[in-house]
Motif scaffolding. Structure first.
Motif, PDB file in Angstrom:
ATOM      1  N   ALA A 182       0.696  -1.239   0.118  1.00 25.96           N
ATOM      2  CA  ALA A 182       0.085  -0.051   0.081  1.00 25.96           C
ATOM      3  C   ALA A 182       0.743   1.160  -0.036  1.00 25.96           C
ATOM      4  N   ARG A 183       1.552   1.178   0.730  1.00 30.47           N
ATOM      5  CA  ARG A 183       2.699   2.439   0.918  1.00 30.47           C
ATOM      6  C   ARG A 183       3.564   2.556  -0.538  1.00 30.47           C
ATOM      7  N   ALA A 184       4.218   1.704  -0.819  1.00 31.56           N
ATOM      8  CA  ALA A 184       4.742   1.638  -2.310  1.00 31.56           C
ATOM      9  C   ALA A 184       4.086   2.420  -3.308  1.00 31.56           C
ATOM     10  N   VAL A 185       2.625   1.793  -3.507  1.00 25.80           N
ATOM     11  CA  VAL A 185       1.664   2.532  -4.369  1.00 25.80           C
ATOM     12  C   VAL A 185       1.586   3.871  -4.234  1.00 25.80           C
ATOM     13  N   GLU A 186       1.308   4.183  -2.851  1.00 26.13           N
ATOM     14  CA  GLU A 186       1.314   5.683  -2.576  1.00 26.13           C
ATOM     15  C   GLU A 186       2.366   6.540  -3.159  1.00 26.13           C
ATOM     16  N   ASP A 187       3.597   5.759  -2.883  1.00 24.33           N
ATOM     17  CA  ASP A 187       4.917   6.706  -3.437  1.00 24.33           C
ATOM     18  C   ASP A 187       4.838   6.559  -4.947  1.00 24.33           C
ATOM     19  N   MET A 188       4.509   5.504  -5.419  1.00 21.31           N
ATOM     20  CA  MET A 188       4.590   5.481  -6.848  1.00 21.31           C
ATOM     21  C   MET A 188       3.622   6.567  -7.858  1.00 21.31           C
ATOM     22  N   VAL A 192       0.937  11.871  -9.186  1.00 20.70           N
ATOM     23  CA  VAL A 192      -0.207  12.256 -10.148  1.00 20.70           C
ATOM     24  C   VAL A 192      -1.495  11.789  -9.527  1.00 20.70           C
ATOM     25  N   LEU A 193      -1.828  11.318  -8.631  1.00 21.63           N
ATOM     26  CA  LEU A 193      -3.064  11.066  -7.717  1.00 21.63           C
ATOM     27  C   LEU A 193      -3.139  11.607  -6.252  1.00 21.63           C
ATOM     28  N   PRO A 194      -3.065  12.948  -6.116  1.00 20.47           N
ATOM     29  CA  PRO A 194      -2.922  13.612  -4.623  1.00 20.47           C
ATOM     30  C   PRO A 194      -3.902  13.086  -3.599  1.00 20.47           C
ATOM     31  N   GLY A 195      -3.688  12.541  -2.565  1.00 21.42           N
ATOM     32  CA  GLY A 195      -4.496  12.057  -1.743  1.00 21.42           C
ATOM     33  C   GLY A 195      -4.734  10.576  -1.654  1.00 21.42           C
TER      34      GLY A 195
END
Length: 267
Positions: A182-188, A192-195
């Motif tokens: 989950a945190r890796a996806v947020e990093d990636m 481009v997808l704020p929030g």
């Protein structure tokens, strides 16, 4: 040198076995369930990359090819099947034959779940316009490089985007593994997808004698922020670099340890 979720799990179970297998690279006992798991993953990946237009028969053919390739690879390193792990009463050769059939059924169950029982659960399409299947990530966790692959990200009708990991055995993983994804996806994709925030995740469990096959209940990942995830990898990295490889022998640990024959502490 990088770290991974599998390294964390292996080190937690037994640091000395971690050393033998990953650093000393001693012989590791093969198991038919390894070929089964890899082949089911690869068949599911193929089907998802067809945008779910492939047939069950075609996916099962991918499974057959993969299962044969992984089994043959392990046979080259350990041709005497008596040295392979047994599964209950099923020894090497028997288990290879048995698990080939179990995996075929799990591939069929995987497709049946998405086509019949939960067609609304779609693989998420990334901002790069690719299906989020076997998605590689590289992240920095307090100076420690962490690399991994996410089986799939699901666009869930109730929970939004969630990481989903495929399991072919009897036991799911834990919340840490899903939280790392989950945190890796947020990093990636956060730029481009704020929030973007992934607070749920689950495991898709393959069909067996007692279950139909399908996802576990969602795991709550809200307690695993980046500082908590970073701390786990930092601790692993420091312990490995300090050569802190304390053995943890036990009947449970040693029974399924692939390097137990090289371990002076094995029970």
């Amino acid at each position: 040198m990088h770290r991974s979720v599998s390294q964390v799990k292996a080190f937690e179970k037994c640091p000395y076995a971690y050393k033998l297998e990953r650093l000393d690279k001693v012989w590791a006992r093969p198991a038919a369930w390894l070929a089964q798991g890899l082949a089911v993953h690869e068949a599911a990946e193929w089907w998802e990359n067809t945008m779910r237009t492939g047939t069950t028969a075609e996916a099962q053919e991918r499974y057959r090819e993969s299962y044969a390739a992984h089994t043959n690879r392990m046979c080259k390193s350990t041709p005497n099947l008596d040295y392979w792990f047994a599964s209950g009463p099923y020894r090497g050769e028997q288990d290879i034959e048995r698990r080939f059939g179990i995996g075929l059924d799990q591939v069929a169950g995987y497709i049946e779940y998405y086509e019949v029982r939960a067609p609304e659960e779609k693989v998420w399409i990334t901002p790069d316009d690719v299906p989020a299947v076997e998605l590689r990530f590289d992240m920095e966790c307090d100076g420690v490089k962490v690399v991994g692959y996410i089986d799939q990200l699901i666009d869930h009708p109730e929970h939004g985007v969630i990481p989903r990991d495929i399991k072919t055995g009897n036991t799911p993983g834990d919340d840490f593994q899903l939280a790392v994804y989950a945190r890796a996806v947020e990093d990636m994709f956060g730029a481009v997808l704020p929030g973007l925030r992934l607070d749920r995740g689950d495991y898709w469990m393959g069909r067996n004698k007692t279950r139909k096959g399908g996802p576990t209940k969602p795991y709550d990942l809200t307690d695993w922020g980046r500082p908590e995830v970073d701390a786990v990898f930092k601790q692993l990295d420091q312990a490995v670099k300090a050569a802190e490889f304390e053995p943890k022998p036990s009947r449970e640990n040693c029974a399924f340890c692939p390097v137990s024959l090289s371990c002076e502490f094995a029970m």
